[in-house]
Write an enzyme that holds these catalytic residues in place. Structure first.
Site, PDB file in Angstrom:
ATOM      1  CG  ASP A   2      -7.834   2.737   1.234  1.00 41.63           C
ATOM      2  OD1 ASP A   2      -7.952   2.604   2.465  1.00 41.63           O
ATOM      3  OD2 ASP A   2      -6.739   2.718   0.643  1.00 41.63           O
ATOM      4  NE  ARG A  17      -3.213   5.415  12.020  1.00 40.69           N
ATOM      5  CZ  ARG A  17      -3.553   4.918  10.841  1.00 40.69           C
ATOM      6  NH1 ARG A  17      -2.839   5.203   9.768  1.00 40.69           N
ATOM      7  NH2 ARG A  17      -4.610   4.149  10.704  1.00 40.69           N
ATOM      8  NE  ARG A  47      -4.224  -5.543  16.133  1.00 36.96           N
ATOM      9  CZ  ARG A  47      -3.875  -6.050  17.301  1.00 36.96           C
ATOM     10  NH1 ARG A  47      -4.503  -7.105  17.795  1.00 36.96           N
ATOM     11  NH2 ARG A  47      -2.870  -5.527  17.980  1.00 36.96           N
ATOM     12  NE  ARG A  99      -3.258   0.151   3.156  1.00 41.14           N
ATOM     13  CZ  ARG A  99      -4.514   0.570   2.912  1.00 41.14           C
ATOM     14  NH1 ARG A  99      -5.300  -0.153   2.136  1.00 41.14           N
ATOM     15  NH2 ARG A  99      -4.967   1.681   3.442  1.00 41.14           N
ATOM     16  NE  ARG A 134       5.997   8.720  -4.706  1.00 42.69           N
ATOM     17  CZ  ARG A 134       5.259   9.072  -3.672  1.00 42.69           C
ATOM     18  NH1 ARG A 134       5.799   9.689  -2.634  1.00 42.69           N
ATOM     19  NH2 ARG A 134       3.973   8.837  -3.700  1.00 42.69           N
ATOM     20  CE1 TYR A 152      -6.451  -1.334   5.312  1.00 45.35           C
ATOM     21  CE2 TYR A 152      -4.641  -2.840   4.957  1.00 45.35           C
ATOM     22  CZ  TYR A 152      -5.129  -1.669   5.470  1.00 45.35           C
ATOM     23  OH  TYR A 152      -4.278  -0.828   6.140  1.00 45.35           O
ATOM     24  CD  GLU A 163      -5.555   4.782  14.307  1.00 44.93           C
ATOM     25  OE1 GLU A 163      -5.650   5.961  13.916  1.00 44.93           O
ATOM     26  OE2 GLU A 163      -5.399   3.823  13.541  1.00 44.93           O
TER      27      GLU A 163
HETATM   28  P1  FAD Z   1     -18.363   1.072   7.568  1.00 50.53           P
HETATM   29  O1  FAD Z   1     -17.910   2.493   7.502  1.00 50.53           O
HETATM   30  O2  FAD Z   1     -17.793   0.195   8.627  1.00 50.53           O
HETATM   31  O3  FAD Z   1     -19.957   1.065   7.661  1.00 50.53           O
HETATM   32  C1  FAD Z   1     -20.687  -0.067   8.043  1.00 50.53           C
HETATM   33  C2  FAD Z   1     -21.792   0.426   8.953  1.00 50.53           C
HETATM   34  O4  FAD Z   1     -22.655  -0.675   9.248  1.00 50.53           O
HETATM   35  C3  FAD Z   1     -21.252   0.931  10.291  1.00 50.53           C
HETATM   36  O5  FAD Z   1     -21.744   2.224  10.532  1.00 50.53           O
HETATM   37  C4  FAD Z   1     -21.788  -0.085  11.298  1.00 50.53           C
HETATM   38  O6  FAD Z   1     -22.103   0.487  12.555  1.00 50.53           O
HETATM   39  C5  FAD Z   1     -23.041  -0.582  10.604  1.00 50.53           C
HETATM   40  N1  FAD Z   1     -23.441  -1.912  11.017  1.00 50.53           N
HETATM   41  C6  FAD Z   1     -22.674  -3.011  11.117  1.00 50.53           C
HETATM   42  N2  FAD Z   1     -23.396  -4.059  11.561  1.00 50.53           N
HETATM   43  C7  FAD Z   1     -24.667  -3.608  11.744  1.00 50.53           C
HETATM   44  C8  FAD Z   1     -25.862  -4.204  12.217  1.00 50.53           C
HETATM   45  N3  FAD Z   1     -25.879  -5.490  12.605  1.00 50.53           N
HETATM   46  N4  FAD Z   1     -26.985  -3.457  12.277  1.00 50.53           N
HETATM   47  C9  FAD Z   1     -26.970  -2.136  11.918  1.00 50.53           C
HETATM   48  N5  FAD Z   1     -25.846  -1.520  11.472  1.00 50.53           N
HETATM   49  C10 FAD Z   1     -24.714  -2.245  11.392  1.00 50.53           C
HETATM   50  N6  FAD Z   1      -9.997   4.820   3.637  1.00 50.53           N
HETATM   51  C11 FAD Z   1      -9.432   5.744   2.811  1.00 50.53           C
HETATM   52  O7  FAD Z   1      -9.803   5.813   1.630  1.00 50.53           O
HETATM   53  N7  FAD Z   1      -8.480   6.609   3.277  1.00 50.53           N
HETATM   54  C12 FAD Z   1      -8.049   6.600   4.565  1.00 50.53           C
HETATM   55  O8  FAD Z   1      -7.199   7.405   4.942  1.00 50.53           O
HETATM   56  C13 FAD Z   1      -8.623   5.635   5.451  1.00 50.53           C
HETATM   57  N8  FAD Z   1      -8.224   5.571   6.732  1.00 50.53           N
HETATM   58  C14 FAD Z   1      -8.792   4.659   7.582  1.00 50.53           C
HETATM   59  C15 FAD Z   1      -8.379   4.635   8.906  1.00 50.53           C
HETATM   60  C16 FAD Z   1      -8.960   3.734   9.796  1.00 50.53           C
HETATM   61  C17 FAD Z   1      -8.513   3.710  11.228  1.00 50.53           C
HETATM   62  C18 FAD Z   1      -9.958   2.822   9.336  1.00 50.53           C
HETATM   63  C19 FAD Z   1     -10.584   1.832  10.280  1.00 50.53           C
HETATM   64  C20 FAD Z   1     -10.369   2.844   8.012  1.00 50.53           C
HETATM   65  C21 FAD Z   1      -9.798   3.761   7.113  1.00 50.53           C
HETATM   66  N9  FAD Z   1     -10.198   3.831   5.779  1.00 50.53           N
HETATM   67  C22 FAD Z   1      -9.621   4.753   4.936  1.00 50.53           C
HETATM   68  C23 FAD Z   1     -11.209   2.907   5.227  1.00 50.53           C
HETATM   69  C24 FAD Z   1     -12.637   3.472   5.280  1.00 50.53           C
HETATM   70  O9  FAD Z   1     -12.995   3.713   6.622  1.00 50.53           O
HETATM   71  C25 FAD Z   1     -13.573   2.447   4.658  1.00 50.53           C
HETATM   72  O10 FAD Z   1     -13.204   2.197   3.317  1.00 50.53           O
HETATM   73  C26 FAD Z   1     -15.044   2.834   4.638  1.00 50.53           C
HETATM   74  O11 FAD Z   1     -15.437   3.557   5.763  1.00 50.53           O
HETATM   75  C27 FAD Z   1     -15.866   1.565   4.552  1.00 50.53           C
HETATM   76  O12 FAD Z   1     -17.232   1.841   4.402  1.00 50.53           O
HETATM   77  P2  FAD Z   1     -18.278   0.679   4.663  1.00 50.53           P
HETATM   78  O13 FAD Z   1     -19.611   1.254   4.404  1.00 50.53           O
HETATM   79  O14 FAD Z   1     -17.850  -0.538   3.952  1.00 50.53           O
HETATM   80  O15 FAD Z   1     -18.078   0.305   6.206  1.00 50.53           O
HETATM   81  N1  UDP Z   2       3.257   0.705   7.882  1.00 47.70           N
HETATM   82  C1  UDP Z   2       4.472   0.664   8.520  1.00 47.70           C
HETATM   83  N2  UDP Z   2       4.984   1.811   9.045  1.00 47.70           N
HETATM   84  C2  UDP Z   2       4.346   2.982   8.964  1.00 47.70           C
HETATM   85  C3  UDP Z   2       3.103   3.031   8.296  1.00 47.70           C
HETATM   86  C4  UDP Z   2       2.585   1.866   7.770  1.00 47.70           C
HETATM   87  O1  UDP Z   2       5.089  -0.398   8.632  1.00 47.70           O
HETATM   88  O2  UDP Z   2       4.863   4.005   9.467  1.00 47.70           O
HETATM   89  C5  UDP Z   2       2.716  -0.555   7.343  1.00 47.70           C
HETATM   90  C6  UDP Z   2       1.824  -1.274   8.359  1.00 47.70           C
HETATM   91  O3  UDP Z   2       1.978  -2.663   8.183  1.00 47.70           O
HETATM   92  C7  UDP Z   2       0.446  -0.819   7.934  1.00 47.70           C
HETATM   93  C8  UDP Z   2       0.595  -0.818   6.418  1.00 47.70           C
HETATM   94  O4  UDP Z   2       1.925  -0.315   6.206  1.00 47.70           O
HETATM   95  O5  UDP Z   2      -0.546  -1.710   8.375  1.00 47.70           O
HETATM   96  C9  UDP Z   2      -0.401   0.024   5.671  1.00 47.70           C
HETATM   97  O6  UDP Z   2      -0.312   1.347   6.141  1.00 47.70           O
HETATM   98  P1  UDP Z   2      -1.518   2.367   5.960  1.00 47.70           P
HETATM   99  O7  UDP Z   2      -1.047   3.704   6.403  1.00 47.70           O
HETATM  100  O8  UDP Z   2      -2.042   2.228   4.592  1.00 47.70           O
HETATM  101  O9  UDP Z   2      -2.562   1.783   7.020  1.00 47.70           O
HETATM  102  P2  UDP Z   2      -4.025   2.252   7.459  1.00 47.70           P
HETATM  103  O10 UDP Z   2      -4.087   3.740   7.311  1.00 47.70           O
HETATM  104  O11 UDP Z   2      -4.977   1.510   6.591  1.00 47.70           O
HETATM  105  O12 UDP Z   2      -4.087   1.813   8.888  1.00 47.70           O
END
Ligand code: FAD
Ligand code: UDP
Length: 372
Positions: free
Chosen positions: A355, A283, A252, A173, A177, A353, A305
């Site tokens: 985005d 982070r 996780r 991911r 560079r 996984y 986090e």
């Molecule tokens: P969710 O957002 O999980 O929505 C599912 C919903 O269903 C939730 O609100 C949940 O409460 C609800 N639900 C589940 N079970 C039930 C039930 N039984 N009854 C009623 N409701 C229910 N993506 C990026 O593009 N850029 C980023 O920088 C990025 N950073 C991230 C950082 C973190 C820490 C995390 C966890 C994710 C990140 N993502 C990022 C990914 C992004 O959050 C997801 O791609 C996106 O939110 C997924 O949308 P979704 O609708 O699939 O799931």
């Molecule tokens: N990662 C790492 N060091 C960093 C940042 C990321 O080793 O400083 C690795 C780690 O395994 C992480 C993966 O790269 O799970 C993907 O990072 P990303 O920032 O895409 O994770 P997310 O934002 O989805 O948690």
């Protein structure tokens, strides 16, 4: 039977995109969400004029013009470019792995010097063939120093597993560079929606044909929903839907600890990663920097986090896509195929996984298949 054509379970991005597309096709949609707000994990909340990312830093990025135009209907994006800093035992390095990082680590000045350094580190490792796991992949991309200081500790605490037991794709991911470029993503488009993400989902759901109910768990009324709704879009955990009958998929979880500080600027960057194994969090996010310092003067909000083991009932933030779980998911997907009344989507429904841009794409594909 109800007057609705669809029940959407989960008001995250997948559910919201599907609901909107269905409404555009004149379908009536009921959305239920177990949390007390919409937007799933992209939920942001304004505190002191700062958009706080309640479930971790979210940066939108895509190379797909259609997805960028689609999301642009619901918000104006700023020019934020993600450039996290790594803090390894008090020493700061630029991310992703680029000439700035190489220069900070080794004092090298040219791409050739950096390449030579990495090649020398790799040469001693006897890496052959396709990398079989995250450790081999990381070592073959960037050598031992970067692996030890910037990857191993962070990865193992993030996932609660040894890097050699994790799939290689996770580390791919991140770009590597040989230019002085700290942009974390390679995508053509990137930014943060001015005014936060929640508005995006709210606007998607703002239709006379869509009713939203929060604080409702599908599993509390499952039989009734299956009886009353002709079609269900399920974005919760696929293994939970099938009552874990084939076994539990691994996830996780995370704990977010948020603090308001009476200072203007805590760390000078939106994201600082703590890459050693000992610091218990991965982070620190300083939310105001996603919008270039916007918000009340003399205040800032930071979130640490902490990764943690997932148990039933915890929020399943990340699917753990190793071979064992992917095989189990395949078995659930086979069951899902026979469940004609239900479409499984999103990060939890498809155990991927994903985005945000990938979730939007996947929801648009599912909607097109269903509605056209
Ligand atoms: P969710 O957002 O999980 O929505 C599912 C919903 O269903 C939730 O609100 C949940 O409460 C609800 N639900 C589940 N079970 C039930 C039930 N039984 N009854 C009623 N409701 C229910 N993506 C990026 O593009 N850029 C980023 O920088 C990025 N950073 C991230 C950082 C973190 C820490 C995390 C966890 C994710 C990140 N993502 C990022 C990914 C992004 O959050 C997801 O791609 C996106 O939110 C997924 O949308 P979704 O609708 O699939 O799931
Ligand atoms: N990662 C790492 N060091 C960093 C940042 C990321 O080793 O400083 C690795 C780690 O395994 C992480 C993966 O790269 O799970 C993907 O990072 P990303 O920032 O895409 O994770 P997310 O934002 O989805 O948690």
């Amino acid at each position: 039977m109800t007057a609705y054509d669809y029940l959407v379970v989960g008001a995250g991005l997948f559910g919201a995109v599907f609901a909107r597309e269905a409404a555009l096709h004149h379908k009536r949609v009921k959305v239920i969400e177990k949390r007390d707000h919409v937007a799933g994990n992209i939920y942001t909340k304004e505190i002191d004029g700062i958009q706080v990312h309640q479930y971790g830093a979210h940066i939108f990025h895509t190379s797909d013009q259609e997805i960028w135009d689609y999301v642009g209907q619901f918000a104006t994006f700023n020019r934020y470019t993600n450039s996290p800093i790594a803090n390894y035992k008090g020493q700061l390095y630029n991310l992703p792995f680029n000439m700035n990082t190489f220069s900070e680590l080794w004092g090298v000045r040219t791409p050739a010097e950096a390449q030579q350094k990495i090649d020398r580190q790799r040469a001693g490792l006897k890496l052959t063939g396709t990398p079989r796991n995250l450790e081999e992949q990381a070592l073959s991309l960037v050598g031992t120093d970067i692996y030890e200081k910037l990857i191993k500790g962070y990865t193992e605490k993030q996932w609660g597993q040894r890097a050699r037991d994790l799939p290689a794709f996770i580390i791919r991911r991140l770009p590597v560079r040989y230019t002085f470029d700290n942009n974390y993503f390679n995508d053509t488009y990137q930014g943060i929606p001015i005014g936060g993400y929640t508005q995006i989902v709210e606007k998607m759901l703002a239709s006379e044909l869509i009713d939203v109910e929060t604080g409702v768990d599908f599993f509390d009324h499952r039989a009734q929903y299956l009886r009353d709704y002709p079609k269900i879009i399920f974005t919760g955990m696929i293994d939970q839907y099938f009552n874990y009958q084939l076994g539990e998929l691994a996830y996780r979880s995370l704990q977010f600890k948020t603090e308001e500080l009476a200072i203007d600027n805590y760390q000078g960057n939106a994201v600082v990663n703590y890459t050693d194994a000992e610091t218990p969090f991965t982070r620190i996010i300083e939310h105001k920097h996603f919008e270039f310092g916007k918000g009340a003067a003399g205040k800032t909000i930071i979130t640490r986090e902490y990764p943690k083991i997932w148990h039933r009932g915890d929020e399943p933030y990340y699917p753990i896509n190793n071979v064992k779980n992917n095989e189990l998911y395949k078995a659930y997907a086979a069951l899902a195929k026979n469940e004609k009344q239900v479409i499984f989507g999103g990060r939890l429904g498809q155990y991927r996984y994903f985005d945000m841009h990938q979730v939007i794409h996947s929801a648009l594909v599912a909607a097109k298949k269903e509605l056209e």
